[in-house]
Design a protein around this motif. Structure first.
Motif, PDB file in Angstrom:
ATOM      1  N   SER A   1       0.840  -1.204   0.000  1.00  0.00           N
ATOM      2  CA  SER A   1       0.000   0.000   0.000  1.00  0.00           C
ATOM      3  C   SER A   1       0.871   1.249   0.000  1.00  0.00           C
ATOM      4  CB  SER A   1      -0.917  -0.008   1.227  1.00  0.00           C
ATOM      5  OG  SER A   1      -1.796  -1.117   1.212  1.00  0.00           O
TER       6      SER A   1
ATOM      7  N   TYR B   1      -9.002  10.176  -5.037  1.00  0.00           N
ATOM      8  CA  TYR B   1      -9.642   8.880  -5.272  1.00  0.00           C
ATOM      9  C   TYR B   1      -8.814   7.754  -4.650  1.00  0.00           C
ATOM     10  CZ  TYR B   1     -11.975   5.113  -7.817  1.00  0.00           C
ATOM     11  OH  TYR B   1     -12.665   3.976  -8.142  1.00  0.00           O
ATOM     12  N   PHE B   2      -7.531   7.737  -4.956  1.00  0.00           N
ATOM     13  CA  PHE B   2      -6.667   6.683  -4.417  1.00  0.00           C
ATOM     14  C   PHE B   2      -6.431   6.861  -2.918  1.00  0.00           C
ATOM     15  CE2 PHE B   2      -5.463   6.493  -8.947  1.00  0.00           C
ATOM     16  CZ  PHE B   2      -5.646   5.137  -9.162  1.00  0.00           C
TER      17      PHE B   2
ATOM     18  N   LEU C   1      -9.417   5.034  -1.647  1.00  0.00           N
ATOM     19  CA  LEU C   1      -9.669   3.660  -2.073  1.00  0.00           C
ATOM     20  C   LEU C   1      -8.588   2.678  -1.613  1.00  0.00           C
ATOM     21  CD1 LEU C   1     -12.061   2.535  -3.582  1.00  0.00           C
ATOM     22  CD2 LEU C   1     -10.687   2.475  -5.665  1.00  0.00           C
ATOM     23  N   ILE C   2      -7.338   3.104  -1.583  1.00  0.00           N
ATOM     24  CA  ILE C   2      -6.273   2.183  -1.150  1.00  0.00           C
ATOM     25  C   ILE C   2      -6.476   1.723   0.289  1.00  0.00           C
ATOM     26  CG2 ILE C   2      -3.791   1.940  -0.739  1.00  0.00           C
ATOM     27  CD1 ILE C   2      -3.307   3.776  -3.123  1.00  0.00           C
TER      28      ILE C   2
ATOM     29  N   TYR D   1      -9.249  -0.957   0.779  1.00  0.00           N
ATOM     30  CA  TYR D   1      -8.986  -2.380   0.508  1.00  0.00           C
ATOM     31  C   TYR D   1      -8.597  -3.098   1.789  1.00  0.00           C
ATOM     32  CZ  TYR D   1      -7.493  -6.606  -1.813  1.00  0.00           C
ATOM     33  OH  TYR D   1      -7.388  -7.914  -2.216  1.00  0.00           O
TER      34      TYR D   1
ATOM     35  N   LEU E   1      -9.839  -0.192  -8.349  1.00  0.00           N
ATOM     36  CA  LEU E   1      -8.487   0.356  -8.435  1.00  0.00           C
ATOM     37  C   LEU E   1      -7.929   0.206  -9.849  1.00  0.00           C
ATOM     38  CD1 LEU E   1      -6.982  -0.918  -5.052  1.00  0.00           C
ATOM     39  CD2 LEU E   1      -7.267   1.467  -5.712  1.00  0.00           C
TER      40      LEU E   1
ATOM     41  N   LYS F   1      -9.689   2.420 -12.413  1.00  0.00           N
ATOM     42  CA  LYS F   1      -9.221   3.808 -12.360  1.00  0.00           C
ATOM     43  C   LYS F   1      -7.866   3.946 -13.040  1.00  0.00           C
ATOM     44  CE  LYS F   1      -9.238   8.128 -11.038  1.00  0.00           C
ATOM     45  NZ  LYS F   1     -10.170   9.105 -11.649  1.00  0.00           N
TER      46      LYS F   1
ATOM     47  N   VAL G   1      -1.622  -3.566  -7.779  1.00  0.00           N
ATOM     48  CA  VAL G   1      -3.001  -4.028  -7.564  1.00  0.00           C
ATOM     49  C   VAL G   1      -3.049  -5.555  -7.514  1.00  0.00           C
ATOM     50  CG1 VAL G   1      -5.345  -4.016  -8.482  1.00  0.00           C
ATOM     51  CG2 VAL G   1      -3.926  -1.974  -8.697  1.00  0.00           C
TER      52      VAL G   1
END
Length: 287
Positions: free
Chosen positions: A98, A117-118, A121-122, A125, A164, A167, A189
């Motif tokens: 990560s 966004y990341f 979102l990261i 997970y 992910l 995107k 990913v």
């Protein structure tokens, strides 16, 4: 997971933590103590068996089987700890991946919306993987500029991994990243899914039932026959001796049962929720 000072011996010896096996085994230990006392009374006071009785020779069996049961318990605890440690390594890899993912994105991307966004979102997970492994219901999560809707009837971590990669692919289509950068980010990913699969393998593959059941039966019958042989030499002291032997053997089995599934909610399970929070903190610092 229980935090403690490994050098504080007196705390270990004289303090009973709620995760201690003594609390769990206390009822059955009392029952075994009563059973041992009854057997001792019958042999010494009621039946008055002679010292040359064949019953006294049962201790020979205990001597031979003691070595076997010790080997089984060593294998059992080592196998359980190996599963616990592998789970910890997988979550350690998730932390590192990560961070690496966030570091690369922080250098490659310049658009704040993409970074935001990341940024959300990261860490999601890790959070959803934690709940997935604990079989908890993952609620619908809404973030600023990120609409993360999880289908409860499908594999939840896979859905986040798909978002992910989607995107990243959109960034490539919009010429914000190059083909080489797409390949590099795709590997990050992919590593998330590899970690998820390894954790699921640990979670969904318990110790074979026949082995676990045999060991429990072995411990039970081994302890149940101890008073017959040792009542001759120990008298009523056979009660604390048998109870202590049972406590040692059964505790090893209980500890192995607890740590073989490192993603549960037991006291000695992995602090996956805390690790997920640390991932969120580190990713937000980088992005």
């Amino acid at each position: 997971m229980v935090s403690y000072n490994t050098k504080d011996w007196f705390t270990f010896i004289f303090r009973f933590h709620k995760a201690d096996t003594f609390r769990t085994l206390l009822p059955i230990m009392l029952a075994i103590g009563l059973y041992s006392g009854i057997i001792g009374y019958l042999e010494v006071e009621y039946w008055k068996l002679a010292d040359n009785s064949y019953v006294k020779n049962i201790t020979i069996m205990h001597g031979m089987l003691g070595f076997v049961i010790s080997l089984l318990l060593v294998f059992r605890t080592n196998t359980a700890y190996d599963r616990w440690w592998e789970g910890r390594k997988m979550w350690g890899a998730l932390v590192n991946n990560s961070r690496n993912f966030a570091i690369k994105l922080s250098v490659i991307l310049t658009d704040e919306k993409d970074l935001a966004y990341f940024r959300k979102l990261i860490p999601s997970y890790a959070s959803i993987l934690n709940k997935h492994l604990k079989d908890e219901e993952t609620s619908k999560q809404l973030f600023d500029d990120v609409d993360l809707e999880i289908d409860h009837h499908k594999h939840k971590p896979n859905q986040v991994a798909k978002m992910l990669f989607q995107k990243i692919n959109d960034l490539y289509d919009s010429k914000k990243i190059t083909g080489d950068q797409l390949i590099i980010l795709n590997e990050e990913v992919k590593s998330f899914t590899d970690i998820c699969g390894a954790c699921e393998r640990i979670k969904n593959t318990p110790i074979p039932y026949s082995y676990s059941a045999f060991l429990k039966k072995f411990i039970f019958f081994y302890v149940m026959t101890l008073p017959f042989g040792y009542a001759f030499s120990l008298g009523y002291y056979v009660v604390p001796v048998v109870v202590f032997i049972f406590y040692v053997l059964a505790s090893l089995e209980l500890i192995a049962e607890e740590i073989e599934d490192p993603f549960g909610a037991d006291e000695n399970d992995l602090p996956t929720h805390k690790i997920a929070e640390n991932i969120k903190k580190h990713v937000e610092e980088l992005l």
